[in-house]
Design an enzyme around this catalytic site. Structure first.
Site, PDB file in Angstrom:
ATOM      1  N   SER A 119       0.843  -1.203   0.000  1.00 10.23           N
ATOM      2  CA  SER A 119       0.000   0.000   0.000  1.00 10.23           C
ATOM      3  C   SER A 119       0.871   1.243   0.000  1.00 10.23           C
ATOM      4  CB  SER A 119      -0.876   0.022   1.254  1.00 10.23           C
ATOM      5  OG  SER A 119      -1.527   1.282   1.382  1.00 10.23           O
ATOM      6  N   TYR A 167      -1.395  -0.754  10.242  1.00 10.25           N
ATOM      7  CA  TYR A 167      -1.593  -1.130   8.833  1.00 10.25           C
ATOM      8  C   TYR A 167      -0.375  -0.709   8.007  1.00 10.25           C
ATOM      9  CZ  TYR A 167      -3.836  -1.276   4.168  1.00 10.25           C
ATOM     10  OH  TYR A 167      -4.144  -1.527   2.848  1.00 10.25           O
TER      11      TYR A 167
END
Ligand code: NAD
Length: 250
Positions: free
Chosen positions: A141, A156
């Site tokens: 990401s 995350y």
């Protein structure tokens, strides 16, 4: 002629109807691949596979469970005789601030995103090694590269940064066996991963940071996955490919 004619591909977390995995599965199937969709629920995985057309497979597999990953790979090798492509797409996120991350939050996010990527890769590597070919594509990401600030919390970002490190270390170790390992770093893509927790305010802020001034589409990521899975990227390994509309230019 399809770019993946005769190839067999596993895509984890690909049952989500508007998700990146499903869009990738659809594009791979259009390019001639036979697909196995792995997800938590067998019925949803099978329904998603049926959507792709005849001959595709849906299996229940929780990627945090090493034995379940091994069992899924075994079943597919028994059926297909080979595994050419693995897309480690299963992932979860949580919009938490640093001090609000509890042990169970850390475990959940690390386990699906990072542990799952390791376990599913370990499940297919012996087959790919025996074939002397394979392509592994991992979903990282932009949060890993720029320290969050999109939707997911610091845990995350850390998990997805872990995915980048794992991708590169796998690329180095597996290259002698002609197995490639690459990562995709999507920016903000409109899917259901935000689980209804994305507020209009957050959306305005996110869009302001994207030079292309739009959220990405799942198909934008699928196109990149097709490139990395196919022989078009035959000399690419250990790379991280940005699919972010310019939200991080570096
Ligand atoms: P999504 O929520 O639409 O789909 C994720 C899928 O993973 C779901 O079908 C879910 O059931 C499955 N899953 C969850 N835990 C699992 C487990 N333990 N085992 C197997 N399957 C499991 O999400 P998405 O937006 O399509 O995201 C796909 C991947 O892309 C994720 O790894 C995500 O972190 C990454 N990503 C997404 C974005 C974005 O903006 N959407 C941005 C960057 C990275």
């Amino acid at each position: 002629m399809g770019l993946l004619d005769g190839k067999f591909a596993i895509i984890t977390g690909a049952a989500s109807p508007r998700g990146l995995g499903k869009a990738t599965a659809r594009l791979f199937a259009e390019h001639g691949a036979t697909i196995a969709i792995l997800d938590l629920d067998a019925g949803q995985a099978q329904a998603a596979a049926a959507d792709l057309g005849a001959g595709h497979v849906g299996l229940a597999c929780n990627v945090t469970d090493k034995a379940a990953c091994a069992a899924a790979a075994r079943a597919l090798v028994a059926q297909w005789g080979r595994i050419d492509i693995l897309v480690n797409n299963a992932g979860i996120t949580q919009p938490l601030k640093l001090m609000d991350i509890e042990p169970q939050n850390y475990d959940a996010v690390m386990d699906v995103n990072l542990r799952g990527t390791l376990f599913m890769s370990q499940a297919v590597i012996p087959t790919m090694r025996a074939q002397k070919s394979g392509s592994i594509v991992n979903l990282s990401s932009v949060s890993a590269q720029r320290g969050g600030g999109i939707f997911g919390g610091p845990h995350y970002s850390a998990a997805k940064a872990g995915v980048l490190g794992l991708t590169k270390a796998m690329a180095r170790e597996l290259a002698p066996d002609n197995i490639r390992s690459n990562a995709i770093c999507p920016g903000f893509i409109a899917t259901d991963i935000t689980g209804g927790m994305l507020t209009p305010d957050m959306m305005v802020q996110i869009l302001a940071g994207i030079p292309m001034a739009r959220a990405g589409e799942a198909s934008d990521v699928a196109g990149c996955a097709l490139f990395l899975a196919s022989d078009l990227s035959a000399y690419c390994t250990g790379t991280e490919v940005d699919v972010n509309g310019g939200s991080l230019i570096h």
